[in-house]
Motif scaffolding. Structure first.
Motif, PDB file in Angstrom:
ATOM      1  N   PHE A 189     -51.701  55.609  29.276  1.00 27.53           N
ATOM      2  CA  PHE A 189     -51.517  55.640  27.830  1.00 27.53           C
ATOM      3  C   PHE A 189     -52.330  54.535  27.160  1.00 27.53           C
ATOM      4  CE2 PHE A 189     -49.012  53.728  24.307  1.00 27.53           C
ATOM      5  CZ  PHE A 189     -49.122  54.753  23.375  1.00 27.53           C
ATOM      6  N   LEU A 190     -52.222  53.311  27.660  1.00 24.78           N
ATOM      7  CA  LEU A 190     -52.961  52.189  27.068  1.00 24.78           C
ATOM      8  C   LEU A 190     -54.459  52.318  27.303  1.00 24.78           C
ATOM      9  CD1 LEU A 190     -50.740  49.044  27.747  1.00 24.78           C
ATOM     10  CD2 LEU A 190     -50.847  50.508  25.724  1.00 24.78           C
ATOM     11  N   LYS A 191     -54.852  52.827  28.439  1.00 22.03           N
ATOM     12  CA  LYS A 191     -56.289  52.986  28.708  1.00 22.03           C
ATOM     13  C   LYS A 191     -56.911  54.031  27.792  1.00 22.03           C
ATOM     14  CE  LYS A 191     -56.870  51.286  33.441  1.00 22.03           C
ATOM     15  NZ  LYS A 191     -55.802  50.313  33.366  1.00 22.03           N
ATOM     16  N   ARG A 192     -56.174  55.067  27.483  1.00 21.70           N
ATOM     17  CA  ARG A 192     -56.711  56.080  26.555  1.00 21.70           C
ATOM     18  C   ARG A 192     -56.885  55.486  25.161  1.00 21.70           C
ATOM     19  NH1 ARG A 192     -57.415  60.632  29.325  1.00 21.70           N
ATOM     20  NH2 ARG A 192     -55.805  61.453  30.719  1.00 21.70           N
ATOM     21  N   ILE A 193     -55.963  54.635  24.739  1.00 19.96           N
ATOM     22  CA  ILE A 193     -56.123  53.964  23.444  1.00 19.96           C
ATOM     23  C   ILE A 193     -57.292  52.985  23.506  1.00 19.96           C
ATOM     24  CG2 ILE A 193     -55.011  52.445  21.762  1.00 19.96           C
ATOM     25  CD1 ILE A 193     -52.334  53.570  22.645  1.00 19.96           C
ATOM     26  N   THR A 194     -57.394  52.252  24.600  1.00 18.34           N
ATOM     27  CA  THR A 194     -58.474  51.278  24.766  1.00 18.34           C
ATOM     28  C   THR A 194     -59.842  51.945  24.702  1.00 18.34           C
ATOM     29  OG1 THR A 194     -57.049  49.879  26.139  1.00 18.34           O
ATOM     30  CG2 THR A 194     -59.411  49.525  26.310  1.00 18.34           C
ATOM     31  N   PHE A 224     -39.466  56.324  40.407  1.00 17.06           N
ATOM     32  CA  PHE A 224     -39.469  56.540  38.961  1.00 17.06           C
ATOM     33  C   PHE A 224     -40.271  55.454  38.246  1.00 17.06           C
ATOM     34  CE2 PHE A 224     -37.842  55.807  34.725  1.00 17.06           C
ATOM     35  CZ  PHE A 224     -37.699  57.076  34.193  1.00 17.06           C
ATOM     36  N   VAL A 225     -40.011  54.197  38.614  1.00 17.34           N
ATOM     37  CA  VAL A 225     -40.679  53.075  37.950  1.00 17.34           C
ATOM     38  C   VAL A 225     -42.190  53.135  38.168  1.00 17.34           C
ATOM     39  CG1 VAL A 225     -40.918  50.561  37.929  1.00 17.34           C
ATOM     40  CG2 VAL A 225     -38.644  51.590  38.050  1.00 17.34           C
ATOM     41  N   GLU A 226     -42.606  53.489  39.367  1.00 16.76           N
ATOM     42  CA  GLU A 226     -44.043  53.558  39.647  1.00 16.76           C
ATOM     43  C   GLU A 226     -44.692  54.726  38.903  1.00 16.76           C
ATOM     44  OE1 GLU A 226     -47.831  52.766  41.160  1.00 16.76           O
ATOM     45  OE2 GLU A 226     -46.027  51.561  40.856  1.00 16.76           O
ATOM     46  N   THR A 227     -43.998  55.854  38.849  1.00 18.51           N
ATOM     47  CA  THR A 227     -44.519  57.000  38.086  1.00 18.51           C
ATOM     48  C   THR A 227     -44.675  56.646  36.612  1.00 18.51           C
ATOM     49  OG1 THR A 227     -43.500  58.583  39.613  1.00 18.51           O
ATOM     50  CG2 THR A 227     -44.087  59.395  37.424  1.00 18.51           C
ATOM     51  N   ARG A 228     -43.674  55.968  36.062  1.00 15.95           N
ATOM     52  CA  ARG A 228     -43.752  55.561  34.653  1.00 15.95           C
ATOM     53  C   ARG A 228     -44.837  54.507  34.444  1.00 15.95           C
ATOM     54  NH1 ARG A 228     -38.596  54.661  30.913  1.00 15.95           N
ATOM     55  NH2 ARG A 228     -38.911  56.918  30.823  1.00 15.95           N
ATOM     56  N   ARG A 229     -44.968  53.569  35.376  1.00 10.62           N
ATOM     57  CA  ARG A 229     -45.999  52.530  35.234  1.00 10.62           C
ATOM     58  C   ARG A 229     -47.383  53.156  35.159  1.00 10.62           C
ATOM     59  NH1 ARG A 229     -49.969  50.393  37.446  1.00 10.62           N
ATOM     60  NH2 ARG A 229     -49.805  51.816  39.224  1.00 10.62           N
ATOM     61  N   THR A 281     -39.240  45.952  32.505  1.00 11.62           N
ATOM     62  CA  THR A 281     -40.404  45.496  31.738  1.00 11.62           C
ATOM     63  C   THR A 281     -41.640  45.558  32.621  1.00 11.62           C
ATOM     64  OG1 THR A 281     -40.140  43.158  32.339  1.00 11.62           O
ATOM     65  CG2 THR A 281     -38.987  43.942  30.355  1.00 11.62           C
ATOM     66  N   TYR A 282     -42.793  45.656  31.966  1.00 13.29           N
ATOM     67  CA  TYR A 282     -44.076  45.745  32.660  1.00 13.29           C
ATOM     68  C   TYR A 282     -45.004  44.663  32.125  1.00 13.29           C
ATOM     69  CZ  TYR A 282     -42.158  50.383  33.609  1.00 13.29           C
ATOM     70  OH  TYR A 282     -41.334  51.423  33.976  1.00 13.29           O
ATOM     71  N   ARG A 283     -45.814  44.136  33.002  1.00 14.74           N
ATOM     72  CA  ARG A 283     -46.773  43.126  32.576  1.00 14.74           C
ATOM     73  C   ARG A 283     -48.025  43.819  32.029  1.00 14.74           C
ATOM     74  NH1 ARG A 283     -48.806  39.140  37.097  1.00 14.74           N
ATOM     75  NH2 ARG A 283     -49.718  41.111  37.855  1.00 14.74           N
ATOM     76  N   ILE A 284     -48.433  43.424  30.829  1.00 12.91           N
ATOM     77  CA  ILE A 284     -49.644  43.949  30.189  1.00 12.91           C
ATOM     78  C   ILE A 284     -50.693  42.840  30.205  1.00 12.91           C
ATOM     79  CG2 ILE A 284     -50.567  45.155  28.199  1.00 12.91           C
ATOM     80  CD1 ILE A 284     -48.119  46.492  29.429  1.00 12.91           C
ATOM     81  N   THR A 285     -51.761  43.070  30.937  1.00 12.48           N
ATOM     82  CA  THR A 285     -52.847  42.098  31.028  1.00 12.48           C
ATOM     83  C   THR A 285     -54.049  42.616  30.251  1.00 12.48           C
ATOM     84  OG1 THR A 285     -52.097  41.404  33.218  1.00 12.48           O
ATOM     85  CG2 THR A 285     -54.319  40.775  32.568  1.00 12.48           C
ATOM     86  N   VAL A 335     -51.559  47.774  33.276  1.00 13.50           N
ATOM     87  CA  VAL A 335     -50.088  47.702  33.312  1.00 13.50           C
ATOM     88  C   VAL A 335     -49.667  47.592  34.773  1.00 13.50           C
ATOM     89  CG1 VAL A 335     -47.930  48.861  32.732  1.00 13.50           C
ATOM     90  CG2 VAL A 335     -49.914  49.105  31.228  1.00 13.50           C
ATOM     91  N   ASP A 336     -48.937  46.529  35.111  1.00 10.34           N
ATOM     92  CA  ASP A 336     -48.494  46.350  36.489  1.00 10.34           C
ATOM     93  C   ASP A 336     -47.225  45.500  36.529  1.00 10.34           C
ATOM     94  OD1 ASP A 336     -49.375  43.802  35.915  1.00 10.34           O
ATOM     95  OD2 ASP A 336     -51.045  43.803  37.322  1.00 10.34           O
ATOM     96  N   ASP A 337     -46.824  45.114  37.727  1.00 11.80           N
ATOM     97  CA  ASP A 337     -45.715  44.191  37.970  1.00 11.80           C
ATOM     98  C   ASP A 337     -44.441  44.564  37.214  1.00 11.80           C
ATOM     99  OD1 ASP A 337     -44.394  41.985  39.012  1.00 11.80           O
ATOM    100  OD2 ASP A 337     -44.998  40.676  37.360  1.00 11.80           O
ATOM    101  N   PRO A 338     -43.852  45.739  37.476  1.00 10.76           N
ATOM    102  CA  PRO A 338     -42.580  46.080  36.827  1.00 10.76           C
ATOM    103  C   PRO A 338     -41.445  45.189  37.337  1.00 10.76           C
ATOM    104  CG  PRO A 338     -43.147  47.719  38.478  1.00 10.76           C
ATOM    105  CD  PRO A 338     -44.331  46.810  38.375  1.00 10.76           C
ATOM    106  N   LYS A 339     -40.569  44.782  36.439  1.00  7.27           N
ATOM    107  CA  LYS A 339     -39.430  43.944  36.793  1.00  7.27           C
ATOM    108  C   LYS A 339     -38.161  44.493  36.148  1.00  7.27           C
ATOM    109  CE  LYS A 339     -41.720  39.506  37.647  1.00  7.27           C
ATOM    110  NZ  LYS A 339     -41.784  38.068  37.270  1.00  7.27           N
ATOM    111  N   LYS A 340     -37.079  44.413  36.895  1.00  6.39           N
ATOM    112  CA  LYS A 340     -35.786  44.895  36.407  1.00  6.39           C
ATOM    113  C   LYS A 340     -35.019  43.741  35.782  1.00  6.39           C
ATOM    114  CE  LYS A 340     -31.658  47.381  37.992  1.00  6.39           C
ATOM    115  NZ  LYS A 340     -31.001  48.002  39.176  1.00  6.39           N
ATOM    116  N   HIS A 341     -34.479  43.969  34.597  1.00  6.25           N
ATOM    117  CA  HIS A 341     -33.702  42.959  33.882  1.00  6.25           C
ATOM    118  C   HIS A 341     -32.281  43.482  33.702  1.00  6.25           C
ATOM    119  CE1 HIS A 341     -37.363  40.681  32.592  1.00  6.25           C
ATOM    120  NE2 HIS A 341     -37.900  41.880  32.738  1.00  6.25           N
ATOM    121  N   VAL A 342     -31.324  42.688  34.160  1.00  7.89           N
ATOM    122  CA  VAL A 342     -29.916  43.064  34.053  1.00  7.89           C
ATOM    123  C   VAL A 342     -29.240  42.132  33.055  1.00  7.89           C
ATOM    124  CG1 VAL A 342     -27.739  43.373  35.278  1.00  7.89           C
ATOM    125  CG2 VAL A 342     -29.912  43.845  36.444  1.00  7.89           C
ATOM    126  N   CYS A 343     -28.816  42.709  31.932  1.00  7.10           N
ATOM    127  CA  CYS A 343     -28.140  41.935  30.891  1.00  7.10           C
ATOM    128  C   CYS A 343     -26.700  42.430  30.747  1.00  7.10           C
ATOM    129  CB  CYS A 343     -28.873  42.067  29.560  1.00  7.10           C
ATOM    130  SG  CYS A 343     -30.601  41.533  29.624  1.00  7.10           S
TER     131      CYS A 343
END
Length: 456
Positions: free
Chosen positions: A183-188, A172-177, A110-114, A95-103
């Motif tokens: 979380f995904l690595k534990r499932i993996t 905050f964003v980096e802590t959440r990332r 959002t975060y990029r999942i590779t 999980v990397d590359d967080p981006k802010k979306h303003v609607c």
């Protein structure tokens, strides 16, 4: 990691019911004085059904049966040693590359999942999708519904990450990332959850909303059956092994909660002390301009205070970014494990209720209903999966906390060393008879040893 999804426990087929006492009947006088060799009826309750015993959950899987996630299977399919060989894995997620979306209606991250994998379940060797927090929440809910017998890793709290106010700030964003990546690595790394179809969809689907719009998820089979069967039934007692797990989780969560609160108070005090240091140092620097003979030592004191401020800021950041998130994750982990224990208790209550209903039938040789045997199989599966996941969780916990505590010990040693060096080199010469330099490391004249920092 190899192998496919687990197979269900085989059905044992119908058997006749012979001489079965009431499942809630108390122990006889012989059992009461029979010594330790006879288990209490609250812990073990066996009923003869022909050539097979239906056994209430006692913490073990009956001989001759297999569990899709037994402890040996888990340890064989994924190495838990520190020097895990990456070549044995066939699924990698980051999980990397967080981006802010303003609607117009909302603002979100959002975060990029590779994903990279050689598994046959994936059509391509590599995928890259973007997901927001509510997508991770959807995945976890789906895993809980489809894998009720397994421990699902916790997500970071949605609205509150302690110590951070702005949820769009870089901290905050980096802590959440980092938390979402873990979380995904534990499932993996889980030999069962990683093969879940919802996990596959989460990693590969370009439009995840299309799957979400298929409708609200129904209650899981376990939850629905428990709702209708165990409405007025009270569980007799947990088997000893699972009661011990529950007690341990209560104590563990209590201790971690206390450490978390104290650590947050320490960080708050360090931040306040840091503010004072930043105001304290420049005073000596401006003072030195008015004193010819004292100019050099005053500048040295100012430089020493600045060095201590930098070291303290680094230590505070390490505590906030590395120490607190691990504590929070394992507090939430204990809550997740308690939830699985509660589900296991519901399945046991369902089994006891069904067994009691069969026992009350006025038949000489009643048949064992298929739903009773199915319930027993589900209960045995719950026991095996829960014990395997608990063993796995304990192994991960030992590694995580060993790494955490050793890392924080090193960070504290570095802090005291930097502060000590600043105090030693920051002041060149002080006039004879002058006041000793202030101790800026809060009572520590020299850096402590690692053995002094680590728990006894």
């Amino acid at each position: 990691m190899s192998g496919g999804p687990p197979k269900g426990l085989p059905s044992t087929g119908p058997h006749s019911l012979l001489d079965m006492p009431h499942p809630l009947a108390g122990s006889s006088s012989e059992e009461a004085v029979g010594g330790d060799s006879t288990p209490s009826p609250d812990l073990l309750m066996a009923r003869s059904f022909g050539d097979k015993d239906l056994i209430l959950p006692n913490g073990g899987t009956p001989a001759g049966t297999s569990s899709p996630a037994s402890s040996s299977s888990l340890l064989n399919r994924l190495q838990l040693d520190d020097d895990i060989d990456g070549e044995t894995r066939d699924l990698f997620v980051t999980v990397d590359d967080p981006k802010k979306h303003v609607c117009t209606m909302e603002t979100y991250i959002t975060y990029r999942i590779t994903t990279k994998s050689t598994r046959v379940e994936f059509d391509l060797p590599e995928y890259s999708v973007r997901r927001r927090y509510q997508d991770f929440d959807w995945l976890r809910n789906k895993l809980e519904e489809s894998q009720p017998t397994h421990l699902i890793p916790p997500l970071p709290e949605k609205f509150v990450v302690k110590g951070v106010v702005d949820r769009f700030s870089e901290e905050f964003v980096e802590t959440r990332r980092k938390a979402l990546d873990k979380f995904l690595k534990r499932i993996t790394d889980h030999p069962v959850l990683s093969f879940n179809e919802h996990f596959n969809v989460f990693l590969t689907a370009k439009d995840l909303n299309a799957y979400k719009r298929q409708g609200m998820a129904l209650l899981s089979r376990v939850g629905e059956s428990v709702k209708h069967v165990t409405g007025g039934y009270k569980l007799r007692s947990r088997p000893l092994e699972f009661a011990a797990i529950g007690d341990y989780l209560d104590t563990f969560a209590l201790k971690l909660g206390t450490i978390d609160r104290i650590a947050q108070r320490i960080i708050k005090e360090e931040i306040e002390y840091l503010v004072e240091l930043r105001e304290y140092g420049p005073v000596y620097s401006t003072w030195s301009a008015l004193e010819g003979e004292l100019a050099e030592p005053l500048e040295g004191v100012s430089a020493c205070i600045g060095n201590c401020s930098t070291a303290l800021e680094e230590l505070t950041d390490d505590m906030t970014e590395d120490f607190l998130p691990v504590l929070r994750e394992y507090i939430l982990y204990s809550d997740s494990m308690k939830s699985v224990l509660k589900k296991r208790d519901q399945v046991q209550a369902e089994y006891e209720a069904k067994l009691e209903a069969v026992a009350l039938r006025k038949e000489d040789r009643p048949k064992v209903p298929a739903d009773v045997e199915k319930c027993q199989d589900r209960m045995e599966c719950f026991n095996a999966d829960l014990k395997a996941d608990m063993e796995r969780w304990q192994s991960n916990k030992r590694q995580d906390f060993r790494q955490l505590l050793m890392g924080m010990a090193d960070k504290n040693i570095q802090y005291y060393e930097k502060s000590h060096q600043g105090r030693k080199h920051g002041v060149i010469h002080a006039p004879h008879g002058s006041t000793p330099l202030p101790n800026l490391t809060k009572g520590c004249l020299s850096p402590p040893t690692c053995s002094e920092l680590l728990p006894k």
